[in-house]
Write a protein that holds these residues in place. Sequence first.
Motif, PDB file in Angstrom:
ATOM      1  N   ALA A 264       0.860  -1.188   0.000  1.00 42.02           N
ATOM      2  CA  ALA A 264       0.000   0.000   0.000  1.00 42.02           C
ATOM      3  C   ALA A 264       0.891   1.230   0.000  1.00 42.02           C
ATOM      4  O   ALA A 264       1.886   1.281   0.726  1.00 42.02           O
ATOM      5  CB  ALA A 264      -0.915   0.007   1.223  1.00 42.02           C
ATOM      6  N   GLN A 265       0.527   2.223  -0.823  1.00 43.21           N
ATOM      7  CA  GLN A 265       1.382   3.404  -0.951  1.00 43.21           C
ATOM      8  C   GLN A 265       0.553   4.681  -0.988  1.00 43.21           C
ATOM      9  O   GLN A 265      -0.501   4.732  -1.617  1.00 43.21           O
ATOM     10  CB  GLN A 265       2.230   3.314  -2.220  1.00 43.21           C
ATOM     11  N   VAL A 266       1.074   5.697  -0.312  1.00 41.82           N
ATOM     12  CA  VAL A 266       0.545   7.056  -0.393  1.00 41.82           C
ATOM     13  C   VAL A 266       1.719   7.951  -0.768  1.00 41.82           C
ATOM     14  O   VAL A 266       2.736   7.957  -0.079  1.00 41.82           O
ATOM     15  CB  VAL A 266      -0.081   7.503   0.937  1.00 41.82           C
ATOM     16  N   GLN A 267       1.568   8.697  -1.861  1.00 40.52           N
ATOM     17  CA  GLN A 267       2.650   9.531  -2.375  1.00 40.52           C
ATOM     18  C   GLN A 267       2.192  10.980  -2.494  1.00 40.52           C
ATOM     19  O   GLN A 267       1.289  11.294  -3.274  1.00 40.52           O
ATOM     20  CB  GLN A 267       3.097   9.019  -3.759  1.00 40.52           C
ATOM     21  N   PHE A 268       2.802  11.862  -1.711  1.00 39.57           N
ATOM     22  CA  PHE A 268       2.491  13.290  -1.784  1.00 39.57           C
ATOM     23  C   PHE A 268       3.351  13.907  -2.883  1.00 39.57           C
ATOM     24  O   PHE A 268       4.577  13.753  -2.883  1.00 39.57           O
ATOM     25  CB  PHE A 268       2.744  13.960  -0.434  1.00 39.57           C
ATOM     26  N   MET A 269       2.717  14.614  -3.809  1.00 37.03           N
ATOM     27  CA  MET A 269       3.387  15.077  -5.023  1.00 37.03           C
ATOM     28  C   MET A 269       3.496  16.589  -5.047  1.00 37.03           C
ATOM     29  O   MET A 269       2.524  17.301  -4.792  1.00 37.03           O
ATOM     30  CB  MET A 269       2.600  14.616  -6.265  1.00 37.03           C
ATOM     31  N   PHE A 270       4.701  17.067  -5.394  1.00 36.60           N
ATOM     32  CA  PHE A 270       4.973  18.503  -5.484  1.00 36.60           C
ATOM     33  C   PHE A 270       5.640  18.790  -6.835  1.00 36.60           C
ATOM     34  O   PHE A 270       6.831  19.083  -6.873  1.00 36.60           O
ATOM     35  CB  PHE A 270       5.864  18.961  -4.340  1.00 36.60           C
ATOM     36  N   PRO A 271       4.903  18.678  -7.962  1.00 35.58           N
ATOM     37  CA  PRO A 271       5.521  18.930  -9.276  1.00 35.58           C
ATOM     38  C   PRO A 271       6.087  20.339  -9.350  1.00 35.58           C
ATOM     39  O   PRO A 271       5.505  21.297  -8.837  1.00 35.58           O
ATOM     40  CB  PRO A 271       4.374  18.759 -10.261  1.00 35.58           C
ATOM     41  N   LYS A 272       7.252  20.467 -10.008  1.00 38.01           N
ATOM     42  CA  LYS A 272       7.922  21.772 -10.112  1.00 38.01           C
ATOM     43  C   LYS A 272       7.365  22.559 -11.285  1.00 38.01           C
ATOM     44  O   LYS A 272       6.891  22.005 -12.249  1.00 38.01           O
ATOM     45  CB  LYS A 272       9.430  21.551 -10.300  1.00 38.01           C
TER      46      LYS A 272
END
Length: 272
Positions: A264-272
Amino acid sequence: MIKRTTTPGRAATALAALLAASPAIAEMSAEELAKLAQNSVGNLVSVPFQNNTNLNFGPEKKTQNVLNIQPVIPISVSDDWNVITRTIVPVISMPSLYPGDDRTNGVGDTVLTAFLSPAKPGHFIWGAGPVVQIPTNSNSELGNRNWGLGPSVVALHLEKGDPWVYGVLVNNIWSLSSNKQGGAYNNGLIQPFVNYNFDGGFYLTSAPIITADWKAESSQRWVVPVGGGVGKIFHLGRLPVNTQLSAYYNVVTPDNGANWQIRAQVQFMFPK
């Protein structure tokens, strides 16, 4: 002693900054965000939390749990090149390995990879660089005290308008010494991955992690899983969050290896 305090106004401002997204993110569809998350060397700051539950592990056939904290940070070195750093810090809950043994909880060895990758790739994307194993383990059952080093490479295909994202990541790590806890090691990893993306940020995924302990006997060397799962992009405010749930069955595994893995994965994303 100086006591620092945070006012409600400052806390609200910090929370707003965390949940805010750049205009570029706001213009991306959920499907585009999902494909960006699937690019191992994309121009994306992200913090994945990947939890792996390994069933029937060890001689006592109990449950091992490994939470990988995996911050990914791209660094621009020129107009043409980026260095993508990927750090994996495992938090491990190890079951008893013999009758009367207690469960061991702590941190395992950190693995740091730095991929050099073109800043403006085409449909075929690649990255290559060193991978370092750092002996951060908090207990002798959770890792090795010898540093390790080796090469790592990733290659994938990602094209606008094409729902498929597929590729492979390969590395091998050799210990730099052999006179410390755990002794010498020589470990390989192959992770093929394939994703099929739908509108709305929902996708199907398969990313088995195949490993080889080259110093083990041939019958105890390989872990070869098969399986897959689903993923979905959500938003926390304006912050994109990539979630996954998958299961893998180990068709080849050492005698004391797990037979199933639930990921199980949770990925917080901050695209530049």
